[in-house]
Motif scaffolding. Structure first.
Motif, PDB file in Angstrom:
ATOM      1  N   ASP A   1       0.941   2.935 -16.971  1.00 14.04           N
ATOM      2  CA  ASP A   1      -0.094   2.349 -16.236  1.00 14.04           C
ATOM      3  C   ASP A   1       0.469   2.328 -14.895  1.00 14.04           C
ATOM      4  OD1 ASP A   1      -2.026   2.710 -18.435  1.00 14.04           O
ATOM      5  OD2 ASP A   1      -2.158   0.680 -18.707  1.00 14.04           O
ATOM      6  N   LEU A   2       1.539   1.785 -14.605  1.00 10.93           N
ATOM      7  CA  LEU A   2       2.305   1.367 -13.346  1.00 10.93           C
ATOM      8  C   LEU A   2       2.682   2.537 -12.665  1.00 10.93           C
ATOM      9  CD1 LEU A   2       4.198  -1.746 -14.212  1.00 10.93           C
ATOM     10  CD2 LEU A   2       2.155  -1.799 -12.741  1.00 10.93           C
ATOM     11  N   ARG A   3       3.194   3.539 -13.417  1.00 14.36           N
ATOM     12  CA  ARG A   3       3.494   4.880 -12.918  1.00 14.36           C
ATOM     13  C   ARG A   3       2.173   5.602 -12.436  1.00 14.36           C
ATOM     14  NH1 ARG A   3       7.543   8.866 -15.310  1.00 14.36           N
ATOM     15  NH2 ARG A   3       7.503   7.275 -17.044  1.00 14.36           N
ATOM     16  N   ARG A   4       1.221   5.466 -13.017  1.00 17.02           N
ATOM     17  CA  ARG A   4      -0.085   6.341 -12.578  1.00 17.02           C
ATOM     18  C   ARG A   4      -0.646   5.475 -11.513  1.00 17.02           C
ATOM     19  NH1 ARG A   4      -2.336   5.091 -16.975  1.00 17.02           N
ATOM     20  NH2 ARG A   4      -1.804   6.967 -18.132  1.00 17.02           N
ATOM     21  N   LEU A   5      -0.439   4.124 -11.346  1.00 18.13           N
ATOM     22  CA  LEU A   5      -1.182   3.571 -10.200  1.00 18.13           C
ATOM     23  C   LEU A   5      -0.104   4.135  -8.821  1.00 18.13           C
ATOM     24  CD1 LEU A   5      -2.834   1.719  -8.724  1.00 18.13           C
ATOM     25  CD2 LEU A   5      -1.327  -0.462  -9.465  1.00 18.13           C
ATOM     26  N   TRP A   6       1.234   4.185  -8.903  1.00 21.10           N
ATOM     27  CA  TRP A   6       1.750   4.423  -8.117  1.00 21.10           C
ATOM     28  C   TRP A   6       1.354   5.981  -7.647  1.00 21.10           C
ATOM     29  CZ3 TRP A   6       4.544   3.592  -3.948  1.00 21.10           C
ATOM     30  CH2 TRP A   6       5.401   4.545  -3.366  1.00 21.10           C
TER      31      TRP A   6
ATOM     32  N   PHE B   1       0.382  -1.541  -5.469  1.00 16.83           N
ATOM     33  CA  PHE B   1       0.780  -0.359  -5.961  1.00 16.83           C
ATOM     34  C   PHE B   1       2.333  -0.151  -6.081  1.00 16.83           C
ATOM     35  CE2 PHE B   1      -0.951   1.582  -2.115  1.00 16.83           C
ATOM     36  CZ  PHE B   1       0.371   1.857  -1.529  1.00 16.83           C
ATOM     37  N   TRP B   2       3.002  -0.836  -4.828  1.00 15.32           N
ATOM     38  CA  TRP B   2       4.387  -0.373  -4.617  1.00 15.32           C
ATOM     39  C   TRP B   2       5.262  -1.457  -5.329  1.00 15.32           C
ATOM     40  CZ3 TRP B   2       6.669  -4.775  -2.709  1.00 15.32           C
ATOM     41  CH2 TRP B   2       5.870  -5.839  -2.186  1.00 15.32           C
ATOM     42  N   LEU B   3       4.787  -2.480  -5.834  1.00  8.51           N
ATOM     43  CA  LEU B   3       5.708  -3.519  -6.313  1.00  8.51           C
ATOM     44  C   LEU B   3       6.677  -3.173  -7.398  1.00  8.51           C
ATOM     45  CD1 LEU B   3       6.627  -6.405  -5.967  1.00  8.51           C
ATOM     46  CD2 LEU B   3       4.791  -7.151  -7.478  1.00  8.51           C
ATOM     47  N   SER B   4       6.051  -2.402  -8.400  1.00  8.72           N
ATOM     48  CA  SER B   4       7.012  -2.389  -9.651  1.00  8.72           C
ATOM     49  C   SER B   4       8.017  -1.028  -9.160  1.00  8.72           C
ATOM     50  CB  SER B   4       6.093  -1.829 -10.803  1.00  8.72           C
ATOM     51  OG  SER B   4       5.061  -0.812 -10.577  1.00  8.72           O
ATOM     52  N   PRO B   5       7.505  -0.175  -8.529  1.00  9.15           N
ATOM     53  CA  PRO B   5       8.700   0.737  -7.803  1.00  9.15           C
ATOM     54  C   PRO B   5       9.690  -0.137  -7.316  1.00  9.15           C
ATOM     55  CG  PRO B   5       6.537   1.867  -7.618  1.00  9.15           C
ATOM     56  CD  PRO B   5       6.341   0.289  -7.955  1.00  9.15           C
TER      57      PRO B   5
ATOM     58  N   ALA C   1      -5.019   7.746  -3.336  1.00  6.93           N
ATOM     59  CA  ALA C   1      -6.311   7.829  -3.741  1.00  6.93           C
ATOM     60  C   ALA C   1      -6.994   6.584  -3.710  1.00  6.93           C
ATOM     61  CB  ALA C   1      -6.631   8.683  -5.119  1.00  6.93           C
ATOM     62  N   VAL C   2      -6.050   5.699  -4.245  1.00 12.77           N
ATOM     63  CA  VAL C   2      -6.414   4.304  -4.301  1.00 12.77           C
ATOM     64  C   VAL C   2      -6.920   3.581  -2.902  1.00 12.77           C
ATOM     65  CG1 VAL C   2      -5.934   1.692  -4.851  1.00 12.77           C
ATOM     66  CG2 VAL C   2      -5.574   3.801  -6.376  1.00 12.77           C
ATOM     67  N   LEU C   3      -5.946   3.933  -1.953  1.00 14.84           N
ATOM     68  CA  LEU C   3      -6.167   3.541  -0.525  1.00 14.84           C
ATOM     69  C   LEU C   3      -7.317   4.104   0.046  1.00 14.84           C
ATOM     70  CD1 LEU C   3      -2.511   3.597   0.821  1.00 14.84           C
ATOM     71  CD2 LEU C   3      -4.057   1.639   0.566  1.00 14.84           C
ATOM     72  N   ALA C   4      -7.666   5.413  -0.274  1.00 22.47           N
ATOM     73  CA  ALA C   4      -8.757   6.083   0.225  1.00 22.47           C
ATOM     74  C   ALA C   4      -9.925   5.436  -0.260  1.00 22.47           C
ATOM     75  CB  ALA C   4      -8.827   7.548   0.024  1.00 22.47           C
TER      76      ALA C   4
END
Length: 355
Positions: A198-203, A309-313, A208-211
């Motif tokens: 799920d975290l990979r998908r969010l990244w 979205f950047w935190l886990s990466p 699209a999330v920002l848009a």
């Protein structure tokens, strides 16, 4: 810098260094001290090039940049910080003196906000804060760059030093190195495979999330509402650090309040669900009559996903080395485990906002 410059605070005057983000090139130091015999807080604000922090925390001289170095100075000089949310009972410290110094720095002297630290806030405190925040931001929906009072007076000139697009500019500036090691042993030990997926998908869906946040109603956001920037005073909450103020989507500040209350281990994560529900209910109530409750709930979830979205990466890029944390004093294993419930909430919000 353990003490302020001697021309600002003589050696005989006590000065206690306060915890802040030392990576941010804008902040040259923060102290609890005295001025003219009264308690005060001194914040030394530094221009670009004055500090030696990392590039992703560098100060900018672009007034619209997310980390414009003079923004907090202008927010206090203009009166915006002390008035923009005041009608809802959410205030900032009063400025005492603002001094432009010969070396290019600015000394920002503020009254000390007396009260309980934000990290001691109860669920009820945070719900009340969220309600006030919603009510305050409802007043800025028509034009997040122009105060309600100015609109009534016919003045439509926005402040040119407000953050231009803080959420997008900040999140996309975080130092993520590809490929992200999603199966790093530190993550495998703390996060189940479904969470990592799920975290990979969010990244991968970050643009699209920002848009999607661009389609939300916009208001005037603080952009850094979390416990270390809060004092619960007898007269009501005091909101500190106005360095990032500018237009943004509704829901962003409420989402950050929920997530950032727990990310650094400063508040017991067992309260996460209770706080998330209470903050959402309070924020919806504050915006009631201005924005439909379902849209407010969607905005909180979506903007929360966009904010982190950047935190886990970044955590995975740093795994096995220094954590790079200022506030979180846990070791790597404890930090990965402690953040798991927050990251699960984050990905649940992302999934719900995509429906």
């Amino acid at each position: 810098m353990t003490r302020p410059p001697a021309d600002l605070v003589p050696a005989e005057v006590p000065a206690q260094a306060l915890t802040h983000n030392p990576l941010n090139g804008v902040t040259g130091g923060l102290w609890r001290t005295r001025r003219a015999g009264r308690p005060a807080v001194l914040k030394l604000i530094a221009p670009p090039g004055a500090g030696a922090g990392p590039a992703h925390w560098a100060a900018s001289d672009d007034p619209g940049h997310w980390n414009y170095w003079r923004r907090e100075v202008e927010a206090y000089r203009s009166g915006l910080a002390t008035t923009c949310y005041a009608e809802a009972g959410l205030v900032a410290p009063d400025p005492l003196v603002i001094e432009d110094r010969p070396d290019g720095t600015v000394a920002l002297w503020l009254t000390e906000a007396a009260g309980r630290p934000g990290t001691t806030g109860t669920v009820r405190d945070l719900a009340d804060l969220a309600r006030r925040l919603g009510a305050a931001q409802a007043a800025w929906l028509a034009d997040p760059g122009v105060s309600p009072a100015s609109r009534r007076a016919g003045d439509v000139s926005p402040y040119d030093w407000l953050a231009r697009d803080w959420l997008r500019d900040y999140t996309l500036s975080r130092p993520v190195t590809e490929p992200v090691p999603w199966d790093h042993p530190a993550a495998v030990a703390a996060w189940p495979g479904s969470l990592r997926d799920d975290l990979r998908r969010l990244w991968e869906q970050r643009q699209a999330v920002l848009a999607a946040t661009d389609r939300l109603p916009r208001t005037l956001c603080h952009h850094d509402v979390w416990p270390t920037n809060l004092v619960f005073a007898d007269a009501g909450p005091v909101l500190l650090d106005w360095s990032f103020v500018g237009p943004g989507p509704i829901g962003e500040d409420a989402a950050n309040l929920v997530l950032d209350t727990f990310l650094d281990g400063l508040v017991d994560v067992a309260l996460l669900t209770e706080v998330a529900d209470a903050v959402l209910d309070g924020y919806v109530d504050g915006l009631r009559g201005a924005v439909e409750p379902a849209l407010v709930a969607h905005a909180v979830r979506l903007s929360g996903a966009a904010k982190y979205f950047w935190l886990s990466p970044v955590m995975l890029n740093r795994a096995g080395g220094a954590t790079g944390q200022t506030y979180d004093r846990r070791d790597e294993a404890a930090m990965f485990a402690g953040r798991r419930p927050v990251l699960e909430l984050l990905t649940n919000w992302a999934a719900a906002s995509a429906d």
